[in-house]
Design a protein around this motif. Structure first.
Motif, PDB file in Angstrom:
ATOM      1  N   GLU A 132       0.645  -1.228  -0.063  1.00  0.00           N
ATOM      2  CA  GLU A 132      -0.022  -0.023   0.110  1.00  0.00           C
ATOM      3  C   GLU A 132       0.779   1.186   0.183  1.00  0.00           C
ATOM      4  OE1 GLU A 132      -3.088   1.368  -0.191  1.00  0.00           O
ATOM      5  OE2 GLU A 132      -3.070  -0.518  -1.334  1.00  0.00           O
ATOM      6  N   GLY A 133       1.821   1.415   0.863  1.00  0.00           N
ATOM      7  CA  GLY A 133       2.562   2.511   0.978  1.00  0.00           C
ATOM      8  C   GLY A 133       3.841   2.414   1.814  1.00  0.00           C
ATOM      9  N   ASP A 134       5.027   3.017   1.564  1.00  0.00           N
ATOM     10  CA  ASP A 134       6.227   2.923   2.058  1.00  0.00           C
ATOM     11  C   ASP A 134       6.024   3.709   3.376  1.00  0.00           C
ATOM     12  OD1 ASP A 134       7.052   0.904   0.575  1.00  0.00           O
ATOM     13  OD2 ASP A 134       7.979   2.556  -0.919  1.00  0.00           O
ATOM     14  N   GLY A 135       6.714   3.349   4.530  1.00  0.00           N
ATOM     15  CA  GLY A 135       7.044   4.267   5.370  1.00  0.00           C
ATOM     16  C   GLY A 135       5.745   4.145   6.514  1.00  0.00           C
ATOM     17  N   GLU A 136       4.641   3.962   6.202  1.00  0.00           N
ATOM     18  CA  GLU A 136       3.706   3.964   7.202  1.00  0.00           C
ATOM     19  C   GLU A 136       3.473   2.540   7.860  1.00  0.00           C
ATOM     20  OE1 GLU A 136      -0.673   3.769   4.856  1.00  0.00           O
ATOM     21  OE2 GLU A 136       0.658   5.808   4.708  1.00  0.00           O
ATOM     22  N   PRO A 137       2.976   2.163   9.105  1.00  0.00           N
ATOM     23  CA  PRO A 137       2.759   0.832   9.748  1.00  0.00           C
ATOM     24  C   PRO A 137       1.659   0.306   8.921  1.00  0.00           C
ATOM     25  CG  PRO A 137       2.248   2.804  11.379  1.00  0.00           C
ATOM     26  CD  PRO A 137       2.715   3.233   9.787  1.00  0.00           C
ATOM     27  N   SER A 138       1.935  -1.172   8.777  1.00  0.00           N
ATOM     28  CA  SER A 138       1.006  -1.973   7.975  1.00  0.00           C
ATOM     29  C   SER A 138      -0.422  -1.918   8.805  1.00  0.00           C
ATOM     30  CB  SER A 138       1.579  -3.283   7.952  1.00  0.00           C
ATOM     31  OG  SER A 138       2.512  -3.515   7.097  1.00  0.00           O
TER      32      SER A 138
ATOM     33  N   LYS B 278       6.661  -5.980   8.209  1.00  0.00           N
ATOM     34  CA  LYS B 278       7.013  -4.929   7.794  1.00  0.00           C
ATOM     35  C   LYS B 278       6.044  -3.880   7.494  1.00  0.00           C
ATOM     36  CE  LYS B 278      10.183  -8.068   4.508  1.00  0.00           C
ATOM     37  NZ  LYS B 278      10.199  -8.581   3.258  1.00  0.00           N
ATOM     38  N   ASP B 279       6.619  -2.744   7.002  1.00  0.00           N
ATOM     39  CA  ASP B 279       5.652  -1.775   6.815  1.00  0.00           C
ATOM     40  C   ASP B 279       5.231  -1.524   5.309  1.00  0.00           C
ATOM     41  OD1 ASP B 279       6.187  -0.821   9.710  1.00  0.00           O
ATOM     42  OD2 ASP B 279       7.847   0.294   9.191  1.00  0.00           O
TER      43      ASP B 279
END
Length: 127
Positions: free
Chosen positions: A37-43, A78-79
């Protein structure tokens, strides 16, 4: 540190997108769907327990068990992913430790953990 409430997948559209377009791995008790979905933010993590698995009390209990089992893996996750755990029929009667073990195995199979899990007692949970 990210709180569990911040990890919940609440967006209905994203939930449906993960189920329809995401990848999946299947176990005896659970099915895991995931989508980058997007890098950097928590899953973000969602839980689905179908109506045919039981009445509301049983389904809510299963959701609580899944949330608690997932809690042990949140630090290693992993995020940047959206995950949906789908309970299967045999998961309703499964021992909590078997659910947790299978959850770890599916996360590892999907390559969603930062570090590998070593589990020697995986065979005692087969139905």
């Amino acid at each position: 540190m990210v709180k569990n409430k911040d990890r919940r997948l609440r967006d209905r559209n994203l939930f449906q997108k993960v189920l329809k377009k995401g990848q999946s791995v299947h176990g005896s008790f659970l099915t895991l769907y995931w989508l980058k979905e997007g890098d950097g933010e928590p899953s973000k993590i969602g839980y689905a327990v179908g109506r045919r698995l039981g009445k509301a009390v049983a389904r809510n209990k299963m959701r609580r068990r899944l949330r608690h089992a997932q809690y042990g893996y949140n630090q290693r996750l992993k995020d940047g992913y959206a995950l949906v755990w789908l309970a299967r029929r045999y998961g309703m009667q499964a021992d909590f430790h078997c659910l947790q073990r299978e959850m770890g195995a599916l996360l590892e199979q999907a390559n969603l953990l930062r570090e590998r899990i070593i589990d020697e007692k995986a065979d005692d949970c087969r139905n």
